[in-house]
Design a protein around this motif. Structure first.
Motif, short mmCIF file in Angstrom:
data_model
loop_
_atom_site.label_atom_id
_atom_site.label_comp_id
_atom_site.label_asym_id
_atom_site.label_seq_id
_atom_site.Cartn_x
_atom_site.Cartn_y
_atom_site.Cartn_z
N ARG A 1 -5.28 -6.62 -14.14
CA ARG A 1 -5.42 -6.81 -12.69
C ARG A 1 -6.88 -7.08 -12.31
O ARG A 1 -7.16 -7.82 -11.38
CB ARG A 1 -4.91 -5.59 -11.93
CG ARG A 1 -3.41 -5.41 -11.99
CD ARG A 1 -2.68 -6.42 -11.14
NE ARG A 1 -2.96 -6.28 -9.73
CZ ARG A 1 -2.31 -6.91 -8.77
NH1 ARG A 1 -1.31 -7.72 -9.07
NH2 ARG A 1 -2.62 -6.74 -7.51
N ARG B 1 5.18 2.68 1.45
CA ARG B 1 6.20 2.94 0.45
C ARG B 1 7.20 4.02 0.85
O ARG B 1 8.08 4.35 0.09
CB ARG B 1 5.55 3.35 -0.87
CG ARG B 1 4.63 2.27 -1.44
CD ARG B 1 4.01 2.77 -2.73
NE ARG B 1 3.00 1.85 -3.20
CZ ARG B 1 3.20 0.89 -4.08
NH1 ARG B 1 4.40 0.68 -4.55
NH2 ARG B 1 2.23 0.11 -4.47
N GLU C 1 -4.46 -0.29 -6.33
CA GLU C 1 -4.48 0.21 -4.96
C GLU C 1 -5.25 1.53 -4.92
O GLU C 1 -5.89 1.85 -3.92
CB GLU C 1 -3.07 0.40 -4.43
CG GLU C 1 -2.30 -0.89 -4.23
CD GLU C 1 -0.87 -0.65 -3.80
OE1 GLU C 1 -0.57 0.44 -3.27
OE2 GLU C 1 -0.04 -1.55 -4.00
N ASP D 1 -1.11 -11.72 -6.58
CA ASP D 1 -0.07 -10.69 -6.68
C ASP D 1 1.23 -11.27 -7.23
O ASP D 1 1.88 -10.67 -8.09
CB ASP D 1 0.18 -10.05 -5.31
CG ASP D 1 -0.95 -9.13 -4.89
OD1 ASP D 1 -1.71 -8.67 -5.77
OD2 ASP D 1 -1.08 -8.86 -3.68
N ALA E 1 0.63 2.12 -8.00
CA ALA E 1 -0.59 2.05 -7.19
C ALA E 1 -1.84 2.10 -8.05
O ALA E 1 -2.84 1.43 -7.77
CB ALA E 1 -0.60 3.19 -6.17
N GLN F 1 -1.91 -1.26 -10.26
CA GLN F 1 -2.21 -2.42 -9.43
C GLN F 1 -3.52 -2.27 -8.66
O GLN F 1 -3.85 -3.10 -7.81
CB GLN F 1 -1.05 -2.68 -8.47
CG GLN F 1 0.24 -3.04 -9.20
CD GLN F 1 1.43 -3.18 -8.27
OE1 GLN F 1 1.27 -3.44 -7.08
NE2 GLN F 1 2.63 -3.00 -8.81
N MET G 1 0.83 -1.19 0.00
CA MET G 1 0.00 0.00 0.00
C MET G 1 0.87 1.25 0.00
O MET G 1 2.03 1.21 0.37
CB MET G 1 -0.93 0.00 1.23
CG MET G 1 -1.94 -1.14 1.21
SD MET G 1 -3.06 -0.99 -0.22
CE MET G 1 -4.10 -2.41 0.05
#
Length: 233
Positions: free
Chosen positions: A174, A5, A35, A136, A30, A33, A1
């Motif tokens: 994704r 980072r 997020e 993932d 992010a 993917q 998340m």
């Protein structure tokens, strides 16, 4: 998340990468993917605090993402992750399909045993990730498979162009990967590509890659009809 980072940003800047480059990569990852979901508002002050950067590198990173149509800046309203536009996906897929089919066609005549074994190991690990329900890891290995082909071609500008086109497509992939059929089909499609490379057949390799990428787009259109809130015309 994103709030995990901060150390990555700090470490990368210590290794000589600019803060703009690092923030751009973190935000782009992010978004790709998921997020940061399509339609989500980007909280700039919160991101600056989490990533330990000022507003300037964040603003420059956001401008780059806007150029890639991954974010939309709305004056007086804010900055938002773009919803997935089918037109952008079709255009990006055209670019990626053209270059990736050409890539395998070019490398097939001289594909050596080391490359074939490398690709097989990646696909074996994909199967293991699929068995473990680790989407993932499956996704990371999928990226590694395609990058191994680009590395074998050894044309950095081609790889960069594919990477730029990939941004729109990867959000889609994704979304689809959690569905067992797409992940299972991906393994089988990768194995078909490997088989063509192993016998040095450029036409078969090109056809296998085209089928692999086209199948994903067909499944996306079906998915979009079921989840219209993530997409726009």
């Amino acid at each position: 998340m994103l709030d995990e980072r901060v150390s990555a940003v700090t470490g990368s800047t210590r290794r000589g990468l600019s803060k703009v480059a690092v923030v751009y990569e973190e935000l782009r990852n992010a978004i790709v993917q998921l997020e940061l979901a399509p339609g989500a508002r980007i909280d700039k002050p919160a991101l600056c605090a989490r990533l330990g950067v000022s507003r300037q590198p964040l603003a420059e990173a956001v401008a780059r993402l806007a150029d890639e149509r991954l974010v939309k800046i709305e004056p007086q309203k804010g900055t938002f992750v773009t919803r997935i536009r089918m037109g952008d996906v079709a255009e990006a897929n055209f670019v990626r399909r053209s270059l990736e089919t050409a890539t395998v066609e070019a490398i097939a005549p001289e594909a050596d045993a080391d490359l074939v074994q490398q690709l097989k190991r990646i696909v074996d690990r994909q199967e293991a990730a699929l068995t473990a329900d680790d989407i993932d890891e499956f996704y990371r290995l999928d990226l590694r498979f395609h990058r191994a082909l680009q590395d074998a071609l050894a044309m950095p500008r081609v790889a960069e162009t594919i990477e730029t086109a990939r941004a729109q497509l990867e959000r889609v992939r994704r979304l689809l990967l959690p569905y067992a059929r797409r992940a299972t089909d991906t393994v089988a499609e990768h194995q078909t590509i490997i088989a063509a490379l192993a016998v040095h057949d450029p036409e078969a390799a090109k056809a296998a890659m085209a089928a692999h990428l086209d199948t994903g787009i067909a499944e996306l259109r079906d998915f979009a009809s079921r989840r219209p809130e993530l997409f726009e015309a």
